[in-house]
Structure formats: structure tokens, C-alpha cells
Motif scaffolding. Structure first.
Motif, mmCIF file in Angstrom:
data_model
loop_
_atom_site.group_PDB
_atom_site.id
_atom_site.type_symbol
_atom_site.label_atom_id
_atom_site.label_comp_id
_atom_site.label_asym_id
_atom_site.label_seq_id
_atom_site.Cartn_x
_atom_site.Cartn_y
_atom_site.Cartn_z
ATOM 1 N N LEU A 404 0.832 -1.202 0.000
ATOM 2 C CA LEU A 404 0.000 0.000 0.000
ATOM 3 C C LEU A 404 0.864 1.248 0.000
ATOM 4 O O LEU A 404 0.573 2.222 -0.717
ATOM 5 N N ALA A 405 1.929 1.232 0.798
ATOM 6 C CA ALA A 405 2.846 2.380 0.829
ATOM 7 C C ALA A 405 3.483 2.589 -0.537
ATOM 8 O O ALA A 405 3.670 3.730 -0.983
ATOM 9 N N TYR A 406 3.801 1.492 -1.224
ATOM 10 C CA TYR A 406 4.430 1.615 -2.545
ATOM 11 C C TYR A 406 3.478 2.264 -3.555
ATOM 12 O O TYR A 406 3.877 3.147 -4.318
ATOM 13 N N MET A 411 1.821 6.754 -7.089
ATOM 14 C CA MET A 411 0.804 7.637 -7.660
ATOM 15 C C MET A 411 1.276 9.081 -7.733
ATOM 16 O O MET A 411 0.731 9.876 -8.511
ATOM 17 N N ASP A 412 2.303 9.425 -6.942
ATOM 18 C CA ASP A 412 2.810 10.798 -6.949
ATOM 19 C C ASP A 412 3.436 11.191 -8.286
ATOM 20 O O ASP A 412 3.695 12.380 -8.515
ATOM 21 N N GLN A 413 3.705 10.202 -9.139
ATOM 22 C CA GLN A 413 4.143 10.521 -10.507
ATOM 23 C C GLN A 413 3.239 9.888 -11.555
ATOM 24 O O GLN A 413 3.007 10.475 -12.613
ATOM 25 N N TRP A 414 2.738 8.702 -11.255
ATOM 26 C CA TRP A 414 1.920 7.964 -12.231
ATOM 27 C C TRP A 414 0.713 8.801 -12.650
ATOM 28 O O TRP A 414 0.341 8.841 -13.820
ATOM 29 N N LEU A 415 0.117 9.502 -11.682
ATOM 30 C CA LEU A 415 -1.093 10.273 -11.952
ATOM 31 C C LEU A 415 -0.851 11.391 -12.960
ATOM 32 O O LEU A 415 -1.779 11.835 -13.632
ATOM 33 N N MET A 418 4.036 10.647 -15.481
ATOM 34 C CA MET A 418 5.487 10.532 -15.315
ATOM 35 C C MET A 418 5.810 9.122 -14.843
ATOM 36 O O MET A 418 4.913 8.323 -14.552
ATOM 37 N N ASP A 419 7.071 8.793 -14.749
ATOM 38 C CA ASP A 419 7.508 7.432 -14.452
ATOM 39 C C ASP A 419 7.197 7.068 -13.004
ATOM 40 O O ASP A 419 7.811 7.594 -12.076
ATOM 41 N N PRO A 420 6.259 6.147 -12.761
ATOM 42 C CA PRO A 420 5.905 5.801 -11.383
ATOM 43 C C PRO A 420 6.965 4.972 -10.661
ATOM 44 O O PRO A 420 7.068 5.038 -9.436
ATOM 45 N N LEU A 421 7.739 4.207 -11.414
ATOM 46 C CA LEU A 421 8.721 3.329 -10.774
ATOM 47 C C LEU A 421 9.927 4.099 -10.272
ATOM 48 O O LEU A 421 10.650 3.648 -9.370
ATOM 49 N N GLU A 422 10.143 5.273 -10.837
ATOM 50 C CA GLU A 422 11.293 6.087 -10.467
ATOM 51 C C GLU A 422 11.298 6.392 -8.969
ATOM 52 O O GLU A 422 12.348 6.497 -8.339
ATOM 53 N N LEU A 423 10.123 6.535 -8.382
ATOM 54 C CA LEU A 423 10.022 6.918 -6.977
ATOM 55 C C LEU A 423 10.336 5.773 -6.023
ATOM 56 O O LEU A 423 10.513 5.999 -4.826
ATOM 57 N N LEU A 424 10.377 4.529 -6.528
ATOM 58 C CA LEU A 424 10.704 3.398 -5.665
ATOM 59 C C LEU A 424 12.208 3.162 -5.582
ATOM 60 O O LEU A 424 12.675 2.438 -4.706
#
Length: 969
Positions: A404-406, A411-415, A418-424
Motif C-alpha cells: 500500500l505504501a508503494y 501515484m505521486d508521478q503515475w497520476l 510521469m515514471d511511477p517506478l522512479e520513486l521506488l
């Protein structure tokens, strides 16, 4: 799975290994419907599903929030009034909720049980894609708002769950401040309105507007689907396609979040907020200086987290210190927010006055310029970087599903496409930021994003007595005018509509509808509980408890000091100690100490708790617990720092103590109403148990005393002596149990390190005192400027000869999601209500953000009759049992294993007792619930009550209360 191949309609566009989370991400798109999907394959049995929609309201009617509530009120395959509630009653979920954000709405579920996980997915997907509310306005009336009129001659009123929820939200000053900040910074985008809903505008929402919002925003082409954990992903994709997505064609969606054009100059504005007629207004103004930033890379966002921690969070934070020393306010906080399209940075001061408004901006900007010119404290930045890095690597969210945290982070970029995986990923960013410590990395960041930034707003809110009364009167006059302009036929239509809605709410779902919700079998339940091993040994006169756990190289420690050596008067000073430990000087300054903590530890906290003795009526162990954690390689630093704080803290600096006392009061001033349910339940239990009175002394009791101290300059110089006296009583090696969590080979080094330390601590014997709590004997109402109430009633069933049984936990679920849910939430319009039965005999009911007061007490009073007539089918009973077991099965992370073991130790509970209790839950029958009618009735007749909320409502309740008081001034 191979790139560019199609699996059940999903084309696989990307595969990426993410070492930081020990997972592999698969990014896909459903070609027919346009739905986006990411699956993270990870060896985690706690599986997560989420479907999110980009929801961008253009007004503050709360349409997105009301939508979130309403779609969960029945669907095509599950034609019940509230499938969400039925799931909560009968699921083994580890998370089940829905959340409305400023620009998105998320529907996440999680479970470790494969069948349960599938069921949760199915109900949630059907809810959002085929909801009954699309053609049923009564659902919006219940969850959003409606006119209420029982009889043609009555006053016209508003009622609705979200309407009352948001009235509660807007009763807290910091919520009012946050609303105005966003309104001022983003006047031309969706962030300038309140997606949750402003009570002043919620009643403007029409059903036609609601339907149009659903049509635009709730299509798969506007969705973001997430799966996480160990599962057969091809089976899940086939289910998503076959049951749902193949029935939709992709469309062009235009729900983008607009960009607010930068301001050419900053804004300075102020707004009033309401306080009670008897509340003081001194030092209750809040100021916030907020900046909208340009696009930030993930690395820059992480750097801003470090910068915010360094400047505003720690005790050594220089910007915080500059503002406090300038006398602008009592408490300084701030945050960096990158979960919206345009990130923002904020500094907030509470406990202030309006004449300090401009000074806030002057000091913030002059301090930042000075830091850029002279250079930031690199050691302070490194300490903050270490603290942030520790949190990233620990990856512990207190038992919540990590998946859930992931997805929330992604969503802070996917929405925003932008690249959502970058934030992980964070390893490379950490290396770059650490290298930047030797240069001007952070100074450049401030220069480029804050200095000379004109897209900013200085927003203040100030207290105004009587404001809520004026608003309430204006609403009454508006409703009276609306009714006066209605024809007789229109008035009768409202009366009929009110009756029809109540009939709908009171009419139970059919057996056929209830059976549409898939349900596990009782055989799926496990009565056994994970045994948390605890081994103990004596080190001098101190008992050390070892909890062997693999914790990824992290050690968790707890120093448990018993407080039965104190008097009741001493407890206030013990509570102050927990606030100030690590924040006052030792042999060195508290600033240097703070740097040391952040450089070497993962955290340091102190808190006070009471652990009830199992099976007893009034026995409990009062404790002050000092907790700390660190990498094993830093264990020597942990022992050194804890020793320094415990044995060398100095309480002689009256100026520093005054700052901390005033800060504590300012925090309470802002958060008291939000803590209303805790305040009133503890106030009730303070009447019936020693442990309840002990907990209340650290809650409203503490707020009252800290307020008296903060506003009495003559008393502050006496504080050092009292703190030193109480600390001397508490911090003794023969008054201590130590918890150590780690691996086998890590214990011996810890024993070697801690032995010489605690041997130098006091071994004195404190004569005589055994803590005795004087119970509160008064039914009390607490008047606030709030728009809604918290209403509690309770007592102690052991006073009447009853014992704690497993059926009581089942009844908690029945009441929360059946009786109290229907009577207080659905029919009464409150946000919610709950019941708790504790093993020391304490029992309490409480409503939350409730428009009613005496009506809610009547609901409690009528509960015994409901229980005596209680009867359920075997299937419904099984549902409640499953839901109860889900609430008992909390995920044990490494950080939680030690506290659980220590809780069992101090309560005297053994594993066999826990298993027996769980067996009672699984074996619960309807007649066991009926038998609890006598328990509830005997306690309700004791008439222990407390309410907190609207002044007019409380005063109208008249003789219900022995005493009416205000929140502290």
C-alpha cells in the motif's frame, strides 16, 4: 512474461527490477479499455490490490469524496445497501478502505488469504465500475446531503454523512488553515477547491452534477490498477479482463490536473476561525508561509525531505529555532509536499498573534538567505540524511501492508503521466545527495527554488468568538427561507422523501442480496497465534528481555521504567518528561545531542502507557518507555546516547523549558478537537477504572495542566526542581526492564555494552508509594466551537460480576458495522461510532463527528433491547466471526514484535489464554450475543457519560451533564 506480448488483453510494456523493495515491476496497458496496470512481484504474502481514478473537481461540493462513499453502497453483482460494510464484517483483510485525495481517489484492499483477496478485488471492481448510485439518488442523499423534514411543521435541516464528516474536519483550526493555503496558492486549478467538501458548499451539489462527475472520471481509461505480492499474475489478469475490462472501450479522458501559473508577487491574507464563547483567544493565531515549487525530480524531492528535516523537524533545526527565539509562536512545523502536481514547501507557526504575521516571512527569508550565503551546517544535513535513509531502509509502516505504501508513493508521478517506478528507487539519489554534502548542493536547491520565488502565500487564521454561532444562525435563516419559498406540495414531498429514506435505511437487505457477498468458511480461520519468543536474564538488578527476530540488521530497544513509585501529582511531570527528553541540554547542548541522534539512530521516543493486568478489575502497570532503534553497527552509539539522555539530562534552563511547555500547549490547542473521540472515551473510563484515570491524566488532564502552566509565568521557575525530583524517582536500574530485539549473535554485544551503563544508574529504593489514582466522578460535557459532537458512554462490567469473553469482541464488530452503524451513521448522519470491551472490564461506546447528542445516548440506551431480540442466520454469524478474527490478526513487523512480547509480560497474559480467547470468538453463537444484553444494560444504567462538541447542542442537553466545561484557554 515477455515484453510486447499480450496477456488477457494486457500488453506488457516494461519489466524492471527494483532492488530497493526486493521486487520486479511489470507495467502494462489493457488495450481495449485503456486501463493502466502495474504489478510488483515480491515475496510478500500480504497481497495488495488498488484501483485509483484521477478525480479533479472544479468546486468544493465534495463530489469526489461523496462519490468515494457512494460507489461502495451497492453494485451490479452485489445489490446490497453497503457491500463495503459487509466485507468489513466478514473478511480476513489486512487493509480495506477508500481514500479521497485532492486529485485522485483510491480503493485499496489487502489480504494474506488468496480466496479472500479475490473476493475483495471482485467487490471493489464491481463497486467502482457498476455502482447502483449511478441511478439511485437516495444513496447520494444519505452519503452526501439531503433536506430532512419529519413533519411539515418542523424546521428544515440538512443531514448527510460527508456533510457531517467535513463539519468535523472544519472544526480543527489546522484544517481551516490548510484549506485556505491551497485556495490561495492554486486559485485556478483543482487544488484551489476542497475535494473533501466544504460544508458551506456541499449542499450546492445536485444529483445531475454527481452523475456527470462519475461519467467523466470513473472509466477504465482514467484508472490506475495496482497489484502487489506473491500471486499467479496471469490468473489475476484473466479475471480483470474477463469479468470487467473487456466490456469497456477506451475513450479519450480529459481529467488532467492543470498547472497554476506562477504569481508575479506573493499574497498575504488572513481568515477567522471559530472558538467557543468561553475559550480564550490569546496565542491561538496560526500563520503559514507556503511556496509552490517548479518541477522536482525524485532526487530533488528526497533532498527536500532532508532539507525540511534539517531546518524544521529536529531539535537542532535552525529555522525553527530562529522563529521560536523571535517570539513568533510556540510551535513551528513544516512540510514538503510532492503528492500534488506542483510541489510545495511550507512553514507553519502556531500559538501566535496576528501582529506577528509579516515577521514570519521576514525571518524565514532572511534566515534562508543567510544560510545560502554562509553555508548550511553540513553535520546537521548529514544527520537528517541519515535519519531519512534509515526510514527508507527500515521500510516499516507499523503493520500496514507495505504494498500500500508503494502504490501511494507511485501515484505521486503515475497520476501525472510521469515514471511511477522512479520513486521506488532511492540508492542512486542517496549517493548523489551524500556527495552533495561536501559542496553547495542544498544551498543551490534553496537558491533555485525558494529565494526570489514569488509563487507564495502567507496565510493566517485568527480566533473569533461567536463565529460558529453566526454561521449556524445564517444556515437556519437560509433553510427557513428555502422552506418559506416552497409550496405545500414541495414541503410534503420533502416529508415523504425523508420517510422513504428512513424506510430504506431501516429495511434490512434480503437474504439473496446478502448471499451475493462471497464468504470464507470458519475452517479458514486459525485459532492459534504467532508465538513471539521472549527470553529474560538479570543484569545486576535489571531484567533484560530478549526477543529474537530477524530485523535486517536493525536493533530495537525499549527501556521500561515503572511509575508505581510516583504519586498521582507526579504523573503530570512524568508526562512532561516524555515531551522533553532528548530536547533539553545534557553535558552538551540539545542541538548537538539532536545531531548525534539523527547521525547514529533510527529514532528516539519516550511515552507513557498503562498495561492492565489480565483478568483483574483495577490492577495495571504504569510505565514510562524510552524506545530507540539503530543499525547493529551503531548499537554502541545507541547505548551511549540513551545513557546520556537518561542520566545526564539537565532541567535547569527555564527559558528552554518554557519554550517546550508552550509548544506542547500550542499543539494541543490545534489538535484537541481532532482527538475528541479519545478525550471523551478516556474521560468516561476515568470514572470507572484506575487505568482509565491514569490514561486520562495524560490526555485531557495533561492538556488542562499544561495550559495552566504555560499561562502562569510564576510557576515555570518551579518546574526544574519538580522534573529533577520525578526523574530521580523513575530512572533507576532497579525500576527497569529492558527489551532488546535482534538476532542471536547480537544479544551478547548488547549485554556487554549496557551492563556498565546501568550499573552506574541509581539503585535507590523509593520508599512507600504505590500509585493510587483518584477516579473521576463527574459526567462532563466539554464545550467547543466545533460543529459536531463526540458522545461517549461506558462503565465497567466487572463491577456487575461479568467476565471478559470472546463474544464481546464479536459484539464490537456487530455494533460498529450493524447497530451503531445503522442507527448513528446511516440514520443519524454521524461519520461513525464504535464500541470497545476491554479485558479489565472497561466498556465504552463512542460516536464520531456526530450531529446529534441526546439522540445518540438514546441509541445506547436502546441497545439491550436490540441484543435481547438478536438473531442471525449461521451465515451472518460466520461473517461477524471472520471479521472479528481479522481485527485480532495484526501483522507483526520486527518493530512490533518486541512491544507485543512486553505487553504479554506486563499483563500476565500467556499464549494459551490468547488462543482460548480466539477459540471463544470462533465458537460464538447468537445466544452468546443475546446473553451480553445484561452486561450492556447494567453498565448503561451506571450512566457514565461524556460529550464534547457544539456549545448550543451541549447546553440544550440541560441536566444530562453534572458539569459543563470549556477546553483550556
Amino acid at each position: 512474461m515477455e515484453l510486447n506480448q499480450v496477456y488477457s488483453g494486457f500488453r506488457l510494456n516494461r519489466v524492471e527490477r527494483i532492488d530497493e523493495i526486493n521486487g520486479t515491476a511489470y507495467e502494462m496497458k489493457h488495450e481495449k479499455s485503456g486501463a493502466r496496470l502495474i504489478y510488483i512481484d515480491s515475496p510478500d504474502t500480504n497481497k495488495v490490490f488498488n484501483i485509483a481514478f484521477r478525480t479533479t473537481p472544479s468546486d468544493s461540493t465534495g463530489v469526489a469524496h461523496i462519490m468515494e462513499h457512494s460507489v461502495l453502497c451497492g453494485s451490479r453483482k452485489f445489490p446490497l445497501k453497503e457491500p463495503f460494510v459487509e466485507l468489513v464484517k466478514g473478511s480476513l483483510n489486512t487493509f480495506l478502505n477508500a481514500m479521497t485525495y485532492p486529485d485522485k481517489t483510491m480503493y485499496p484492499v489487502a489480504s494474506k488469504n488468496d480466496k479472500d483477496f479475490h473476493n475483495l478485488m471482485d467487490v471493489y471492481l464491481d463497486a467502482v465500475l457498476y455502482p447502483r448510485v449511478a441511478n439511485d439518488p437516495e444513496i447520494v442523499m444519505q452519503e452526501g446531503w439531503h433536506y430532512e423534514l419529519d413533519n411539515a411543521d418542523d424546521e428544515l435541516t440538512y443531514k448527510g454523512v460527508v456533510f457531517n464528516e467535513m463539519k468535523g474536519v472544519y472544526s480543527s483550526p489546522d484544517s481551516v488553515l490548510e484549506r485556505q493555503i491551497m485556495h490561495e496558492l492554486f486559485p485556478d486549478t483543482t487544488y484551489g477547491v476542497d475535494s473533501g467538501g466544504d460544508p458551506d458548499f456541499i449542499t450546492d451539489l445536485t444529483y445531475e452534477q454527481f452523475q456527470e462527475f462519475y461519467r467523466v472520471h470513473y472509466h477504465p481509461s482514467n484508472s490506475y490498477i495496482f497489484l502487489y505480492g506473491t500471486m499467479n499474475i496471469e490468473e489475476q489478469l484473466a479475471f480483470l479482463n474477463d469479468e470487467y475490462l473487456q466490456h469497456f472501450d477506451a475513450i479519450d479522458v480529459h481529467t488532467e490536473v492543470g498547472i497554476q501559473q506562477p504569481f508575479t508577487e506573493g499574497k498575504i491574507v488572513s481568515y477567522p476561525f471559530s472558538v467557543g464563547a468561553d475559550e480564550g483567544t490569546d496565542n491561538k493565531t496560526l500563520h503559514a508561509l507556503s511556496y509552490v515549487l517548479t518541477h522536482m525530480t525524485p532526487e530533488q524531492s528526497l533532498a527536500y525531505e532532508v532539507l525540511t528535516h534539517a531546518l524544521l523537524t529536529s531539535s537542532a533545526a535552525p529555522l525553527k529555532q530562529a522563529l521560536v527565539k523571535a517570539g513568533i509562536g510556540s510551535d513551528v512545523t513544516g512540510y514538503y509536499l510532492d503528492s500534488i502536481r506542483q510541489p510545495m514547501w511550507n512553514v507553519t507557526v502556531t500559538g501566535s498573534e496576528m501582529d506577528k504575521q509579516q515577521l514570519l516571512q521576514d525571518i524565514v527569508e532572511s534566515t534562508l538567505k543567510e544560510m545560502v550565503t554562509n553555508g548550511l551546517d553540513k553535520e546537521l544535513l548529514e544527520a537528517s540524511l541519515n535519519s531519512i535513509e534509515f526510514t527508507l531502509r527500515e521500510n516499516d509502516f507499523g503493520g500496514r501492508p507495505i504494498g500500500l505504501a508503494y502504490v501511494i508513493r507511485m501515484m505521486d508521478q503515475w497520476l501525472y503521466d510521469m515514471d511511477p517506478l522512479e520513486l521506488l528507487h532511492y540508492e542512486e539519489a542517496l549517493v548523489n545527495i551524500r556527495q552533495g554534502l561536501s559542496g553547495t548542493y542544498f544551498e543551490d536547491l534553496i537558491s533555485q527554488t525558494l529565494l526570489n520565488n514569488t509563487h507564495k502565500a502567507l496565510v493566517s487564521i485568527y480566533p473569533e468568538k461567536g463565529l460558529q454561532a453566526k454561521k449556524d444562525q445564517a444556515v437556519k435563516e437560509k433553510l427557513a427561507a428555502v422552506k418559506a419559498n416552497m409550496s405545500e406540495d414541495e414541503i410534503n414531498a420533502i416529508v415523504e422523501q425523508t420517510k422513504a429514506l428512513k424506510i430504506r435505511q431501516e429495511t434490512p437487505d434480503s437474504e439473496e442480496a446478502l448471499e451475493s457477498i462471497p464468504l470464507l468458511e470458519l475452517s479458514d480461520l486459525n485459532p492459534n497465534i504467532e508465538d513471539v519468543e521472549r527470553r529474560e536474564q538479570m543484569v545486576g538488578d535489571t531484567k533484560v528481555h530478549f526477543v529474537p527476530t530477524f530485523a535486517k540488521g536493525i536493533n530495537y530497544t525499549g527501556f521500561y521504567f515503572k511509575l508505581d513509585c510516583l504519586t498521582e501529582e507526579d504523573l503530570f511531570y512524568a508526562d512532561i518528561l516524555t515531551d522533553i527528553l532528548s530536547r533539553v541540554d545534557t553535558k552538551r547542548s540539545y542541538e548537538e545531542l539532536s545531531k548525534d541522534i539523527n547521525l547514529n539512530l533510527g529514532g528516539f521516543t519516550a511515552d507513557i502507557t498503562a498495561i492492565a493486568k489480565d483478568g483483574t478489575r483495577d490492577e495495571f502497570t504504569p510505565l514510562l518507555i524510552v524506545r530507540s532503534k539503530a543499525l547493529h553497527s551503531k548499537l554502541a552509539d545507541l547505548c551511549r546516547i540513551v545513557n546520556e539522555i537518561i542520566s545526564e539530562s539537565r532541567f535547569t534552563n527555564v527559558k528552554r523549558l518554557t519554550e517546550l511547555v508552550q509548544e506542547s500547549k500550542a499543539i494541543w490547542d490545534n489538535e484537541a478537537f481532532r482527538r475528541g473521540h479519545t478525550i471523551v472515551t478516556q474521560r468516561v473510563l476515568a470514572q470507572v477504572s484506575g487505568a482509565g484515570k491514569f490514561r486520562d491524566s495524560g490526555n485531557l488532564g495533561y492538556y488542562q495542566k499544561i495550559s495552566e502552566l504555560a499561562t502562569n509565568p510564576a510557576a515555570l521557575p518551579l518546574l526544574p526542581e519538580k522534573l529533577a525530583e520525578v526523574a530521580k524517582k523513575i530512572f533507576r536500574s532497579n525500576n527497569l526492564d529492558i527489551m532488546f530485539v535482534g538476532e542471536e549473535e547480537e544479544l551478547a554485544p548488547f549485554i556487554d555494552m549496557i551492563t556498565p551503563i546501568i550499573s552506574n544508574w541509581s539503585h535507590d529504593v523509593v520508599p512507600g508509594n504505590k500509585l493510587v489514582m483518584t477516579k473521576q466522578a463527574t459526567n462532563e460535557a466539554i464545550v467547543t466551537a466545533g460543529k459536531v459532537q463526540y458522545v461517549a458512554q461506558g462503565g465497567n462490567f466487572k463491577d456487575h460480576g461479568f467476565d471478559h469473553k470472546g463474544a464481546m469482541s464479536v459484539l464490537e464488530v456487530i455494533l460498529r458495522y450493524e447497530y451503531l452503524w445503522i442507527r448513528i451513521r446511516v440514520q443519524g448522519g454521524a461519520y461513525g461510532a464504535f464500541a470497545n470491551f476491554y479485558n479489565d472490564g472497561s466498556m465504552v461506546f463512542c460516536s464520531y463527528r456526530d450531529p446529534n447528542l441526546t439522540e445518540t445516548l438514546d441509541v445506547y440506551k436502546e441497545l439491550p433491547e436490540y441484543l435481547r431480540n438478536f438473531n442471525l442466520t449461521d451465515r451472518e454469524m460466520r461473517k461477524y466471526i471472520i471479521g472479528t478474527m481479522s481485527s485480532l490478526d495484526l501483522t507483526m513487523t520486527p518493530s512490533l514484535r518486541g512491544p507485543r512480547a512486553m505487553g504479554l509480560y506486563f499483563s500476565g497474559t500467556n499464549l494459551a489464554d490468547k488462543v482460548e480467547f480466539r477459540k471463544q470468538v470462533i465458537a460464538c453463537q447468537p445466544q452468546d450475543i443475546v446473553a451480553l444484553a445484561d452486561v450492556v444494560e447494567s453498565v448503561i444504567k451506571d450512566n457514565h457519560i461524556c460529550a464534547m462538541g457544539n456549545e448550543e447542542k451541549i447546553k440544550a442537553a440541560g441536566s444530562t451533564f453534572d458539569e459543563i466545561v470549556s477546553l483550556p484557554n
